[in-house]
Design an enzyme around this catalytic site. Sequence first.
Site, PDB file in Angstrom:
ATOM      1  N   TYR A   1       7.135 -10.183   6.498  1.00 19.05           N
ATOM      2  CA  TYR A   1       6.994  -8.755   6.772  1.00 19.05           C
ATOM      3  C   TYR A   1       7.692  -8.433   8.084  1.00 19.05           C
ATOM      4  CZ  TYR A   1       3.425  -8.122   3.135  1.00 19.05           C
ATOM      5  OH  TYR A   1       2.754  -8.040   1.936  1.00 19.05           O
TER       6      TYR A   1
ATOM      7  N   ASP B   1       0.822  -1.208   0.000  1.00 22.17           N
ATOM      8  CA  ASP B   1       0.000   0.000   0.000  1.00 22.17           C
ATOM      9  C   ASP B   1       0.856   1.258   0.000  1.00 22.17           C
ATOM     10  OD1 ASP B   1      -2.450  -1.375   0.055  1.00 22.17           O
ATOM     11  OD2 ASP B   1      -2.292  -1.670   2.219  1.00 22.17           O
TER      12      ASP B   1
END
Length: 593
Positions: free
Chosen positions: A205, A137
């Site tokens: 992540y 994003d």
Amino acid sequence: MESVSSVEEQLYACLFPGRGRYSPQHAAVLAGRLREVADSLGQARQQQVKPYEEPDGKRRRKELRGRGRDLDFSAYQQRYVALELLYLGHAYGGFARQEHTEQTIEGHLFAALRTTRLVPAEASWQELRYSRGGRTDKGVSALGQVVALLLRSAARTGEVQPEADVELDYPSLLNRVLPQDIRVLGWADVPDDFSARFSAQYREYKYLIAYRPPTPPGGMLQAASEDDPGSAAAATAAAGAGQGAAAAAAAAGKQGAAEAAPGGGKPAVGHGSAAPLTGAPLGEALDVGRMQEAAAFFLGEHDFRNFCKVDVAQVTNFRRRVLDCRVEELPACAWGGRRLLQLHIRGTAFLWHQVRCMAAVLLMVGRGEEPPGIVATLLDPQQVPRKPQYTLASEEPLLLYSCAYGGLRFQRSRQNQDIVRGQLEGVLTSHLIRAGMLHTIQQRLASDHLQHDGTNGGGKRQRGGAGAATACSKHVPLLQRAKEPAVEERLLKHADGGGCRTNAKAAAKAKAAAKAKAAFPAPAKATAQAEAASAAAAKATAQAEAAFSSTPASTPKPPAPEAAAKPAATFPPAPSISASAAQASKLPRGHRH
């Protein structure tokens, strides 16, 4: 006629000097000579070099270079490769290319591919067989993003495809024209059935969290350490000053490593005295042990509908498997009393905003606002079928650390790596200078003279660190907050409203919606049920009152019926999650990012 003859005579005398006067017999010779002159002038005009005019300067030149106007792509072979990307996403609108902005990672990548003439300018994604490992994003960075596509090879059509070590240096070519915060680290040959999205075995992540260690017993500040220059500077300043100046310097160096207790005395006045720190934007004191305990609940396969942004138009199966989830301190990274934690998550696939939702809840646990068991509760849709409303953790500290593919080895040249590391060192130095400047400003502000205004420097607590650096009000427990619509409600609404892209998807959505409708009554039906329940409650109340009025005064009042004691339901009950979980495996899988 005389004027015409005069022109012909002049042309003949000019083109055939010394051949006498013009006569009508010379007309054919003159006409042929004039045609030769005309053809010669036309060729000279075509060969004339026209000065290059740029209507929009540099942007126009880039467009022309990107067209590959002098390159015949059909004369070269194509190579199906995977590219490994590093980018700092803070200045970009996300990874995926968007129509309304050019400031995306993908937008810059394809502009560089066209400029270096590695792909034809008019080639579509389908023709290039393009795929990406993850779709980050806005503001999110990546160290191990992977894309796959067809690129031009150094080999001509009909030649043997060269070995990897003598092929075009794709990373170096692209890095020459890409922005410095977007780098290509390496490339690798991949088989024809490879997909950067679906061939990934897992994705990792990391989410960074700024925090301050707990204050030691007695409320004293922690001693300076070698890996915390901010603390060392504060301790040095405190050693040569008086008691008031020492408190100020220590407070500035630690940036809020200790908070004054509410109402703990009047603020000191006078230059060199420290003002109370309760109203300053301090780094958060987090209980790392509680966060580690809560993170352990994420391990395994769970339904993450309460830890994502639900989009039933794209995803109907919310079960995901987390292979590793831990909270640990980032070594050798500290400043001004603040240290860094990293939330490390590895999983096979992720939902939209899943990692940021997980980080947001873990931050609440670390602040003591929620118990560690809240994670297990939210992972059970039978207990919590509707997601509580809460704010996402910030996107800035999120890093797509790696995308793993079995047996895939990237070609990385030392020259390119040295250049990339040198550029990153420059960025790191710049940020360190900015941190030092902010530290100096904080030192000065902590020692400034403050006029006593009758307050103790309290006010709303500030949240520093990675999650939210804004003032916050009193925490409302997650289970007591307003809830979002259930997944079954969203499926029903989406099926009623249409919007399915394909017939197959429409059929799947309609099937899921029919099952949801059976378990979850429609609003009109729910309203009728509520009205019926309300009428029954009113009737029961009337019967109870009649029975009470007919009993003697000494007889105690009978208890009201249960139907009258409870208010009428105004919202339909949650559906059976066991049924929806059973049907989830039959629904089409959503985005794997």
